[in-house]
Design an enzyme around this catalytic site. Structure first.
Site, PDB file in Angstrom:
ATOM      1  N   LYS A 145       0.832  -1.204   0.000  1.00 52.61           N
ATOM      2  CA  LYS A 145       0.000   0.000   0.000  1.00 52.61           C
ATOM      3  C   LYS A 145       0.871   1.260   0.000  1.00 52.61           C
ATOM      4  CE  LYS A 145      -2.190  -0.970   3.895  1.00 52.61           C
ATOM      5  NZ  LYS A 145      -1.578  -2.248   4.291  1.00 52.61           N
ATOM      6  N   ARG A 164      -0.478  -9.592  13.320  1.00 50.72           N
ATOM      7  CA  ARG A 164      -1.004  -8.522  12.456  1.00 50.72           C
ATOM      8  C   ARG A 164      -1.867  -9.096  11.332  1.00 50.72           C
ATOM      9  NH1 ARG A 164       3.995  -5.540  10.426  1.00 50.72           N
ATOM     10  NH2 ARG A 164       2.581  -3.941   9.651  1.00 50.72           N
TER      11      ARG A 164
HETATM   12  P1  AMP Z   1       1.031   0.277   9.213  1.00 49.67           P
HETATM   13  O1  AMP Z   1       2.280   1.076   9.062  1.00 49.67           O
HETATM   14  O2  AMP Z   1      -0.108   0.803   8.387  1.00 49.67           O
HETATM   15  O3  AMP Z   1       1.246  -1.207   9.031  1.00 49.67           O
HETATM   16  O4  AMP Z   1       0.548   0.482  10.730  1.00 49.67           O
HETATM   17  C1  AMP Z   1       1.368   0.087  11.820  1.00 49.67           C
HETATM   18  C2  AMP Z   1       0.524  -0.061  13.079  1.00 49.67           C
HETATM   19  O5  AMP Z   1      -0.095   1.195  13.400  1.00 49.67           O
HETATM   20  C3  AMP Z   1      -0.627  -1.040  12.979  1.00 49.67           C
HETATM   21  O6  AMP Z   1      -0.232  -2.389  13.189  1.00 49.67           O
HETATM   22  C4  AMP Z   1      -1.547  -0.516  14.092  1.00 49.67           C
HETATM   23  O7  AMP Z   1      -1.050  -0.872  15.367  1.00 49.67           O
HETATM   24  C5  AMP Z   1      -1.386   0.991  13.949  1.00 49.67           C
HETATM   25  N1  AMP Z   1      -2.382   1.539  13.000  1.00 49.67           N
HETATM   26  C6  AMP Z   1      -2.133   2.157  11.818  1.00 49.67           C
HETATM   27  N2  AMP Z   1      -3.287   2.527  11.224  1.00 49.67           N
HETATM   28  C7  AMP Z   1      -4.279   2.132  12.052  1.00 49.67           C
HETATM   29  C8  AMP Z   1      -5.695   2.189  11.992  1.00 49.67           C
HETATM   30  N3  AMP Z   1      -6.341   2.742  10.939  1.00 49.67           N
HETATM   31  N4  AMP Z   1      -6.403   1.675  13.029  1.00 49.67           N
HETATM   32  C9  AMP Z   1      -5.793   1.135  14.097  1.00 49.67           C
HETATM   33  N5  AMP Z   1      -4.460   1.015  14.207  1.00 49.67           N
HETATM   34  C10 AMP Z   1      -3.706   1.508  13.202  1.00 49.67           C
END
Ligand code: AMP
Length: 209
Positions: A13, A164
């Site tokens: 993404k 995750r």
């Molecule tokens: P990402 O970099 O998008 O993989 O996000 C890393 C971590 O941030 C995730 O595993 C969640 O702990 C938190 N996170 C990011 N976006 C969200 C969201 N929309 N809702 C809840 N937690 C989020």
């Protein structure tokens, strides 16, 4: 243009969003990046989010929704947005409908075994936000684009990845049906190279027509 990128962790993404947001001149907003910056700056949001992130769990909806609502009101979102990593629950999607509903939702589909390989080998550059796989790096510690120091995200370690992915399947994948019913879903195969995936996204959105 208001776009959401949906997909499991490691689906690509962020990589696709970085390129497409520039091409469309809309702001790339990654909630994961916002939380990581908040943790670095030790803000109240960062302090609240850290424990959830370290465990591979979702940060509670009310914290994320408030942060995104405020972010989307900023001047640089006048042209629209490209949201990467939000919404991740049906409640977040319902909240987004009230704030600024997306025009399209790009769903990047990648099988789990492929994601595990991608995430365990992923290295990111906190400086330029580049993402790389160790198989394509001459030096695992140095960003080939800006020479910044690459990091292996704490939540990209094998123990946390399984958690995750389970969270994605339980809490986020219901959004596929949610947006299909809204008529906004565009599903794209995310297993190719970054250029191939971008081409498929362009086609799905009718951008190169
Ligand atoms: P990402 O970099 O998008 O993989 O996000 C890393 C971590 O941030 C995730 O595993 C969640 O702990 C938190 N996170 C990011 N976006 C969200 C969201 N929309 N809702 C809840 N937690 C989020």
């Amino acid at each position: 243009m208001k776009l959401v990128f949906l997909g499991p962790p490691g689906a690509g993404k962020g990589t696709a969003a970085q390129v497409l947001s520039k091409a469309l001149d809309v702001k790339h907003i990654s909630t994961g990046d916002m939380f990581r910056a908040a943790i670095t700056n030790e803000t109240p949001t960062g302090l609240k989010a850290k424990a959830f992130m370290d465990q591979g769990a979702l940060v509670p909806d009310f914290i994320v929704i408030e942060m995104v609502e405020e972010r989307l009101q900023a001047d640089d979102c006048r042209n629209g947005y490209l949201l990467d990593g939000f919404p991740r629950t049906v409640d977040q999607a319902v909240a987004l409908e009230k704030i600024a509903p997306p025009d399209f939702v790009v769903n990047l589909h990648v099988d789990d075994h492929f994601l595990i390989k991608r995430l365990t080998g992923r290295r990111v550059c906190p400086k330029c936000k580049g993402t790389f796989h160790i198989t394509r790096l001459a030096d695992e510690k140095t960003c080939p684009d800006c020479r910044g120091e690459l990091i292996h995200r704490e939540d990209d370690r094998e123990e946390t990845i399984a958690k995750r992915l389970a969270v994605y399947h339980n809490e986020t994948s219901p959004l596929i049906d949610y947006y299909r019913q809204e008529g906004k879903l565009r599903t794209v195969d995310g297993e190719g190279t970054p250029d191939q995936v971008l081409e498929l996204i362009d086609q799905a959105l009718g951008l190169n027509a």
